[in-house]
Motif scaffolding. Sequence first.
Motif, PDB file in Angstrom:
ATOM      1  N   GLU A 121      -6.790   9.502   3.510  1.00  0.00           N
ATOM      2  CA  GLU A 121      -7.117   8.418   4.443  1.00  0.00           C
ATOM      3  C   GLU A 121      -7.626   8.977   5.768  1.00  0.00           C
ATOM      4  OE1 GLU A 121      -3.784   5.244   2.684  1.00  0.00           O
ATOM      5  OE2 GLU A 121      -3.397   6.385   4.519  1.00  0.00           O
TER       6      GLU A 121
ATOM      7  N   TYR B  50      -7.023  14.889  -7.925  1.00  0.00           N
ATOM      8  CA  TYR B  50      -6.901  13.663  -7.144  1.00  0.00           C
ATOM      9  C   TYR B  50      -7.998  13.579  -6.082  1.00  0.00           C
ATOM     10  CZ  TYR B  50      -5.102  10.197  -3.890  1.00  0.00           C
ATOM     11  OH  TYR B  50      -4.985   9.104  -3.067  1.00  0.00           O
TER      12      TYR B  50
ATOM     13  N   ASP C  17       3.061   2.947  -5.107  1.00  0.00           N
ATOM     14  CA  ASP C  17       2.456   3.462  -3.877  1.00  0.00           C
ATOM     15  C   ASP C  17       3.345   4.511  -3.228  1.00  0.00           C
ATOM     16  OD1 ASP C  17       0.361   3.184  -1.680  1.00  0.00           O
ATOM     17  OD2 ASP C  17       2.193   2.767  -0.561  1.00  0.00           O
TER      18      ASP C  17
ATOM     19  N   VAL D 250      -2.189  11.277  -0.263  1.00  0.00           N
ATOM     20  CA  VAL D 250      -2.822   9.984  -0.007  1.00  0.00           C
ATOM     21  C   VAL D 250      -3.147   9.825   1.476  1.00  0.00           C
ATOM     22  CG1 VAL D 250      -2.519   7.488  -0.149  1.00  0.00           C
ATOM     23  CG2 VAL D 250      -1.653   8.956  -1.991  1.00  0.00           C
TER      24      VAL D 250
ATOM     25  N   ALA E  67     -10.496  10.632  -5.382  1.00  0.00           N
ATOM     26  CA  ALA E  67     -10.290   9.846  -4.165  1.00  0.00           C
ATOM     27  C   ALA E  67     -11.394  10.055  -3.136  1.00  0.00           C
ATOM     28  CB  ALA E  67      -8.937  10.191  -3.539  1.00  0.00           C
TER      29      ALA E  67
ATOM     30  N   PHE F 184       3.074   7.715  -5.233  1.00  0.00           N
ATOM     31  CA  PHE F 184       1.794   8.381  -4.973  1.00  0.00           C
ATOM     32  C   PHE F 184       1.848   9.138  -3.649  1.00  0.00           C
ATOM     33  CE2 PHE F 184      -1.305   5.595  -7.664  1.00  0.00           C
ATOM     34  CZ  PHE F 184      -0.740   6.115  -8.803  1.00  0.00           C
ATOM     35  N   ARG F 185       2.383   8.506  -2.617  1.00  0.00           N
ATOM     36  CA  ARG F 185       2.414   9.129  -1.295  1.00  0.00           C
ATOM     37  C   ARG F 185       3.406  10.291  -1.244  1.00  0.00           C
ATOM     38  NH1 ARG F 185      -0.320   6.499   2.650  1.00  0.00           N
ATOM     39  NH2 ARG F 185      -1.187   4.470   2.063  1.00  0.00           N
TER      40      ARG F 185
END
Length: 487
Positions: free
Chosen positions: A384, A404, A371, A380, A408, A374-375
């Motif tokens: 969100e 991505y 995680d 990411v 996503a 990824f961030r």
Amino acid sequence: MAQSRLTRLTIERAAAIIIFMLLFALAARIPVDTDTWWHIRSGEWTLTQGMITADPFSSTFNGQPWINHSWGAQIILYAVWQAGGAFGLAVYMAGLATAGMYFVYRMCAGNTYLRGFALILGAATAAVFWSPRPQMLSFFLSAVVLYLLFLYKRKQIDRLWLIPILMGVWGNLHAGFSIGLIFMGGVIGGEILNNLLNRGGEHVVPWRGVGKLIVIALLSVAALVINPYGLQMLAVPFQTVSIGALRAYIQEWNPPNFAGRETWPFLALLVGVVVTALADRRRFDWTEVVLVLGTAFMALTAGRNIAVFAVVATPILTYHVVALMQRRGWTLRPMTRVSPMIARLNLLLVIVVLFGAAAKVLLVLDAETVDAAFRETLPVSAVEYLRDNPPTGTMFNSYNWGGYLLWALPDRPVFVDGRTDLYGDAFLRRWLDAATGGDGWRDLFAEYDVGFTVIETGSGLAAVLASEPGWRLAYSDDLASIYVRAA
């Protein structure tokens, strides 16, 4: 009986086992390549909606014809992702990398120690290419095809009939099938030169054998046509290479940057194979010359081809090293018989390395570590924000994040992504001008009714929009910025 089996684990065999465990651990890494995600989304679409023949994912080319040359590999990636998530993708990638290097190992000359040294150098060279994308299947299959050609040339073992079958499968997995054709063309051209210039040389394929290679190559081309897109598939590699914007913006299509440490193994392998070939006083094997020079040129032109060079150059390096050692009377004699105590120590060492490699893989692929990675590399947090605050209008996005975002934000068509063969050179250059804050961004935004952007915080376009009337900064972090057009 148990003791005799144990003593078979000689130092040489233990070394080979350890080498491949270490290679697997080296290849296992967090899947942060953004192109991985559009491949996964495409695989899901193919399984649920049917074969893709027109673009379903972008706002700019929606409905335009598109040859999804990686459809088979994408289904595999989607299945791996569904079954194992990021951990499954990493293991899948590491498995293909290790399997490919196994066939390279089988082509190498010398004992396990020399092969192991060359294999580590070759793996370190090719590792810059390894990521969970369809091209990993091309890496594996290229090693297998070259191995079959090697068996025919060096050991006179005829399994060439397998190549058209492999090429037929390869044509439904990835457009990297062109590598197999390049290898076959290099061997055919090299053997023609060997027959003309190197008669009586070692491992020269006779004219009749050259004719058989040509037949196999033609059958392979015919096998490539057996795919959902037919003859159109053969044009895909040429279309991709012809896109000039690739070299202008995409790193893997640029020449290797030797200031970066990741390219140093490639430089060492290149220098090593050239120096040992010149030091070897035997007549040149023109097949080796053609393959090495051809793949070296490809690698020096585009960094993504470094792995192709590694597959070719690693075994050839060992041929020349063995010849030089034999000329000087140097030998490395591995122990063929060991005592039960040494065999137990070898087994213990293998177990220790196995647990160490497993621990490395598990620690690197821990959920929190994944995680965080990824961030650090993907937008990411920006995604969100967009899910909670959906803006209106067309999204303009960074090329690097298109894959991505396509995965996503499935309800938001992307402006551009890694499918360069779809967008073409002219459009990608217009996108590049806008992304860097060039004068054409206003016209491009107006043409496609761009309502918001997802771009790098430090990009040229971000600097322009920061002071542009009618645009406001809706979200920003160290990685990504979202600018929204005023109502």
